[in-house]
Enzyme design. Structure first.
Site, PDB file in Angstrom:
ATOM      1  N   ASN A  14      41.115  34.812  45.294  1.00 57.96           N
ATOM      2  CA  ASN A  14      40.729  33.458  45.747  1.00 57.96           C
ATOM      3  C   ASN A  14      41.667  32.935  46.840  1.00 57.96           C
ATOM      4  O   ASN A  14      41.949  31.738  46.900  1.00 57.96           O
ATOM      5  CB  ASN A  14      40.643  32.458  44.574  1.00 57.96           C
ATOM      6  N   SER A  18      36.592  34.605  49.190  1.00 59.80           N
ATOM      7  CA  SER A  18      35.773  33.501  48.656  1.00 59.80           C
ATOM      8  C   SER A  18      36.151  32.127  49.220  1.00 59.80           C
ATOM      9  O   SER A  18      35.259  31.295  49.400  1.00 59.80           O
ATOM     10  CB  SER A  18      35.734  33.500  47.121  1.00 59.80           C
TER      11      SER A  18
HETATM   12  P1  4NP Z   1      40.705  38.082  47.999  1.00 63.59           P
HETATM   13  O1  4NP Z   1      41.859  39.070  48.547  1.00 63.59           O
HETATM   14  O2  4NP Z   1      40.229  38.672  46.679  1.00 63.59           O
HETATM   15  O3  4NP Z   1      39.664  38.158  49.050  1.00 63.59           O
HETATM   16  O4  4NP Z   1      41.346  36.727  47.841  1.00 63.59           O
HETATM   17  C1  4NP Z   1      42.952  39.462  47.761  1.00 63.59           C
HETATM   18  C2  4NP Z   1      44.050  38.640  47.658  1.00 63.59           C
HETATM   19  C3  4NP Z   1      45.138  39.025  46.917  1.00 63.59           C
HETATM   20  C4  4NP Z   1      45.131  40.235  46.260  1.00 63.59           C
HETATM   21  C5  4NP Z   1      44.013  41.049  46.346  1.00 63.59           C
HETATM   22  C6  4NP Z   1      42.915  40.663  47.098  1.00 63.59           C
HETATM   23  N1  4NP Z   1      46.255  40.644  45.495  1.00 63.59           N
HETATM   24  O5  4NP Z   1      46.231  41.770  44.977  1.00 63.59           O
HETATM   25  O6  4NP Z   1      47.225  39.867  45.362  1.00 63.59           O
END
Ligand code: 4NP
Length: 167
Positions: A14, A18
């Site tokens: 998030n 999104s």
């Molecule tokens: P999102 O991207 O799902 O599009 O917000 C990501 C943000 C952080 C992480 C993975 C995907 N993470 O592993 O911290």
């Protein structure tokens, strides 16, 4: 307006995909004069970034394309959202599994769909996670989200009989 259509966009953290979908779709709804007919939020399936601002690279990408993510703060998808939202649009198949896993009695599957089902050029139906990549990844997400939001709004306007309200 009695009952706004409640929409939630969902990704993993998030902070990238999104929040962008929320901002872009909201701006399109606003441009169509349909603001009072929709409630639009976003969340992540994970608890990794609760309370955080959107990723700086995604904020910059949004800004370059005329949208602001400045007010966004990350939150986590809750099982109760399955009941209280009308449409839940997830960014990839892993998000789909995670959300459906919370649907213990298999009641709400019909509300949960891959966002890119509405993309006229859907590739593998997933919005790629840009988090570990470079700037092109973020611009690619923007292009996908922008054209898919156009198609999605068109579809929801038809499905919910809102055509006469479009400005
Ligand atoms: P999102 O991207 O799902 O599009 O917000 C990501 C943000 C952080 C992480 C993975 C995907 N993470 O592993 O911290």
């Amino acid at each position: 307006m009695p009952n706004p259509i409640r929409i939630q966009f969902v990704c993993l953290g998030n902070i990238c995909r999104s929040p962008l979908a929320k901002a872009v779709f909201r701006d399109k709804v606003k441009d169509a004069g349909l603001e009072e007919h929709f409630e639009i939020v976003s969340s992540g399936t994970s608890n990794y970034h609760i309370g955080d601002q959107a990723d700086r690279r995604m904020r910059q990408t949004a800004e370059r394309n005329g949208h602001s993510l400045e007010a966004h703060r990350a939150s986590q998808f809750q099982a109760e959202d399955l009941e209280s939202f009308d449409h839940i649009f997830v960014m990839d198949k892993s998000n789909l599994n995670d959300v459906l896993h919370l649907d213990e009695n298999d009641e709400y599957g019909g509300k949960v769909r891959l966002f890119r089902e509405f993309d006229p050029d859907p590739d593998d139906y997933q919005v790629p996670d840009p988090y570990h990549g470079g700037r092109e990844g973020f611009e690619n997400v923007y292009d996908i989200v922008n054209r898919t939001s156009d198609a999605l709004l068109h579809r929801l306007v038809e499905e919910h009989g809102l055509a006469e309200h479009v400005e």
